[in-house]
Write an enzyme that holds these catalytic residues in place. Structure first.
Site, PDB file in Angstrom:
ATOM      1  N   ALA A 287       3.544 -21.100  31.825  1.00 15.67           N
ATOM      2  CA  ALA A 287       3.047 -21.167  30.451  1.00 15.67           C
ATOM      3  C   ALA A 287       4.061 -20.467  29.545  1.00 15.67           C
ATOM      4  CB  ALA A 287       1.691 -20.478  30.362  1.00 15.67           C
TER       5      ALA A 287
ATOM      6  N   GLY B 244       2.225 -21.808  35.681  1.00 18.37           N
ATOM      7  CA  GLY B 244       1.674 -23.134  35.371  1.00 18.37           C
ATOM      8  C   GLY B 244       2.471 -24.264  36.016  1.00 18.37           C
TER       9      GLY B 244
ATOM     10  N   GLU C  16       1.377 -24.707  39.513  1.00 16.64           N
ATOM     11  CA  GLU C  16      -0.016 -25.181  39.424  1.00 16.64           C
ATOM     12  C   GLU C  16      -0.056 -26.682  39.121  1.00 16.64           C
ATOM     13  OE1 GLU C  16      -0.940 -21.952  36.659  1.00 16.64           O
ATOM     14  OE2 GLU C  16      -2.512 -21.300  37.999  1.00 16.64           O
TER      15      GLU C  16
ATOM     16  N   GLU D 251       2.452 -14.374  37.616  1.00 16.23           N
ATOM     17  CA  GLU D 251       1.605 -13.850  36.528  1.00 16.23           C
ATOM     18  C   GLU D 251       1.327 -12.361  36.662  1.00 16.23           C
ATOM     19  OE1 GLU D 251       1.078 -16.643  38.238  1.00 16.23           O
ATOM     20  OE2 GLU D 251       0.610 -18.259  36.854  1.00 16.23           O
TER      21      GLU D 251
HETATM   22  N1  CO8 Z   1       7.845 -18.874  28.624  1.00 15.32           N
HETATM   23  C1  CO8 Z   1       8.628 -18.814  27.565  1.00 15.32           C
HETATM   24  N2  CO8 Z   1       9.973 -18.827  27.630  1.00 15.32           N
HETATM   25  C2  CO8 Z   1      10.521 -18.912  28.858  1.00 15.32           C
HETATM   26  C3  CO8 Z   1       9.745 -18.979  30.023  1.00 15.32           C
HETATM   27  C4  CO8 Z   1       8.321 -18.966  29.886  1.00 15.32           C
HETATM   28  N3  CO8 Z   1       7.499 -19.078  30.922  1.00 15.32           N
HETATM   29  N4  CO8 Z   1      10.569 -19.030  31.090  1.00 15.32           N
HETATM   30  C5  CO8 Z   1      11.827 -19.011  30.604  1.00 15.32           C
HETATM   31  N5  CO8 Z   1      11.805 -18.933  29.249  1.00 15.32           N
HETATM   32  C6  CO8 Z   1      12.955 -18.896  28.328  1.00 15.32           C
HETATM   33  C7  CO8 Z   1      13.652 -17.549  28.337  1.00 15.32           C
HETATM   34  O1  CO8 Z   1      12.996 -16.658  27.479  1.00 15.32           O
HETATM   35  C8  CO8 Z   1      15.024 -17.933  27.866  1.00 15.32           C
HETATM   36  O2  CO8 Z   1      15.001 -18.108  26.468  1.00 15.32           O
HETATM   37  P1  CO8 Z   1      16.238 -17.544  25.575  1.00 15.32           P
HETATM   38  O3  CO8 Z   1      17.413 -18.368  26.007  1.00 15.32           O
HETATM   39  O4  CO8 Z   1      15.810 -17.822  24.175  1.00 15.32           O
HETATM   40  O5  CO8 Z   1      16.387 -16.112  25.901  1.00 15.32           O
HETATM   41  C9  CO8 Z   1      15.247 -19.310  28.472  1.00 15.32           C
HETATM   42  O6  CO8 Z   1      13.941 -19.817  28.799  1.00 15.32           O
HETATM   43  C10 CO8 Z   1      16.064 -19.279  29.744  1.00 15.32           C
HETATM   44  O7  CO8 Z   1      15.456 -18.361  30.624  1.00 15.32           O
HETATM   45  P2  CO8 Z   1      16.242 -17.113  31.274  1.00 15.32           P
HETATM   46  O8  CO8 Z   1      17.398 -16.710  30.417  1.00 15.32           O
HETATM   47  O9  CO8 Z   1      15.230 -16.063  31.584  1.00 15.32           O
HETATM   48  O10 CO8 Z   1      16.784 -17.808  32.601  1.00 15.32           O
HETATM   49  P3  CO8 Z   1      17.111 -17.081  33.985  1.00 15.32           P
HETATM   50  O11 CO8 Z   1      17.808 -18.120  34.812  1.00 15.32           O
HETATM   51  O12 CO8 Z   1      17.790 -15.786  33.765  1.00 15.32           O
HETATM   52  O13 CO8 Z   1      15.681 -16.777  34.636  1.00 15.32           O
HETATM   53  C11 CO8 Z   1      13.427 -17.284  35.273  1.00 15.32           C
HETATM   54  C12 CO8 Z   1      14.840 -17.821  34.984  1.00 15.32           C
HETATM   55  C13 CO8 Z   1      13.460 -16.385  36.520  1.00 15.32           C
HETATM   56  C14 CO8 Z   1      12.543 -18.492  35.525  1.00 15.32           C
HETATM   57  C15 CO8 Z   1      12.919 -16.458  34.061  1.00 15.32           C
HETATM   58  O14 CO8 Z   1      13.132 -17.230  32.880  1.00 15.32           O
HETATM   59  C16 CO8 Z   1      11.468 -16.112  34.128  1.00 15.32           C
HETATM   60  O15 CO8 Z   1      11.097 -15.202  34.840  1.00 15.32           O
HETATM   61  N6  CO8 Z   1      10.627 -16.825  33.361  1.00 15.32           N
HETATM   62  C17 CO8 Z   1       9.191 -16.536  33.291  1.00 15.32           C
HETATM   63  C18 CO8 Z   1       8.486 -17.073  34.508  1.00 15.32           C
HETATM   64  C19 CO8 Z   1       7.034 -16.686  34.475  1.00 15.32           C
HETATM   65  O16 CO8 Z   1       6.662 -15.540  34.443  1.00 15.32           O
HETATM   66  N7  CO8 Z   1       6.179 -17.728  34.487  1.00 15.32           N
HETATM   67  C20 CO8 Z   1       4.726 -17.551  34.501  1.00 15.32           C
HETATM   68  C21 CO8 Z   1       4.184 -17.584  33.105  1.00 15.32           C
HETATM   69  S1  CO8 Z   1       2.454 -17.214  33.067  1.00 15.32           S
HETATM   70  C22 CO8 Z   1       1.703 -18.668  33.519  1.00 15.32           C
HETATM   71  O17 CO8 Z   1       2.319 -19.653  33.801  1.00 15.32           O
HETATM   72  C23 CO8 Z   1       0.214 -18.652  33.553  1.00 15.32           C
HETATM   73  C24 CO8 Z   1      -0.354 -20.076  33.572  1.00 15.32           C
HETATM   74  C25 CO8 Z   1      -1.768 -20.124  33.188  1.00 15.32           C
HETATM   75  C26 CO8 Z   1      -2.030 -19.678  31.823  1.00 15.32           C
HETATM   76  C27 CO8 Z   1      -3.460 -19.664  31.518  1.00 15.32           C
HETATM   77  C28 CO8 Z   1      -3.806 -19.558  30.067  1.00 15.32           C
HETATM   78  C29 CO8 Z   1      -3.687 -18.265  29.388  1.00 15.32           C
END
Ligand code: CO8
Length: 262
Positions: A66, A111, A114, A134
């Protein structure tokens, strides 16, 4: 209809939905959920489509979860509502009468994993990474992850993944029964398409009967599930495809399925 956050296209009789927010690793915001719902309705109502593939645009991610920037401003009610909307669209995906393949070409986190788990099966690039991170954000999976993951890989493995937030490789995901097949990155799309074409060549009625019987029978006791199987078996017998499939075998020729009941 063209979409902002996804690409929906059809190649012969295979529909392809691509998550298309590569700058944020295809993170899901409410617009993605809304557009996915619409695209799935169109897939469901198009009788010429026999298989659906879900994948991510770009070479880094299927879906990295998400959109955290959006989610961080949610009130409890907004969080609950977004979770419910996501869950509903995944039920809609799961209920499609055709096979759905998740073609996981990078990160499938939160997500993202999922969505992949609501598909019939997962093909992954060897570089793909899976996880429910999460917990590291102080929240829990919200699009069905606690439920589908435990049903797919067992309770204790699901608890370990959801409690640690650990990312696992495609091979590890295959070892625990989450992923069906792992391919070198450059071969993933071709292999997924090959499987889609194979599934598209099967009878629509019997494909649907397999899917429904396994999906609906899974949570039942064995005897109830077997009754459901007999009913579905009987329905298949009422299809032109069954006449064609068995007739073709007896006549030593290749079957040509039309997907019609008699
Ligand atoms: N949301 C928003 N932005 C994101 C997300 C995300 N989930 N993942 C990556 N991005 C963005 C980064 O902020 C970055 O943006 P910017 O270039 O502007 O800084 C860009 O994408 C590239 O990402 P990274 O620079 O971080 O890339 P890396 O290769 O260094 O890392 C990762 C990749 C490991 C995937 C890292 O981006 C990361 O950890 N992302 C988050 C992953 C995460 O925690 N996902 C779970 C989210 S919670 C969820 O999914 C719950 C679902 C259910 C919700 C229910 C309703 C409330």
């Amino acid at each position: 209809m063209s979409y902002e956050t996804i690409i929906s296209e059809v190649e012969e009789n295979v529909a392809i939905i691509k998550f298309n927010r590569p700058k944020v690793l295809n993170a899901i915001n409410p617009k993605v959920v809304e557009e996915m719902k619409d695209a799935l309705e169109k897939v469901a109502s198009d009788q010429s489509i026999k298989v659906l593939i879900l994948t991510g645009e770009g070479d880094k991610a299927f879906v990295a979860g998400a959109d955290i920037a959006v989610m961080s401003a949610f009130t409890p009610l907004e969080g609950r509502s977004f979770s419910r909307q996501g869950q509903e669209v995944l039920f809609q995906l799961e209920a499609l009468p055709i096979p759905v393949i998740a073609c996981v070409n990078g990160f499938a986190l939160g997500g993202g994993i999922e969505i992949a788990m609501a598909c019939d099966f997962i093909y992954a690039a060897d570089s793909a990474k899976f996880g429910q991170p999460e917990i590291t954000l102080g929240i829990i999976p919200g699009f069905g992850g606690t439920q589908r993951l435990s049903r797919l890989v067992g309770k204790s493995m699901a608890k370990e993944l959801c409690m640690t937030g650990a990312m696992i490789s495609a091979q590890e995901a295959k070892d625990i029964g989450l992923v069906n097949k792992v391919f070198p990155e450059e071969a993933l799309w071709e292999e997924t398409m090959k499987m889609a074409k194979l599934l598209a060549s099967k009878g629509r009625v019997s494909i649907r009967a397999v899917k429904d019987t396994i999906e609906r029978g899974y949570d039942q006791d064995l005897r109830t599930g077997c009754y459901m199987e007999s009913d579905a078996f009987g329905i298949c017998m009422a299809s032109e495809d069954a006449r064609e499939g068995m007739g073709a075998f007896l006549e030593k020729r290749k079957a040509e399925f039309k997907g019609k009941l008699l």
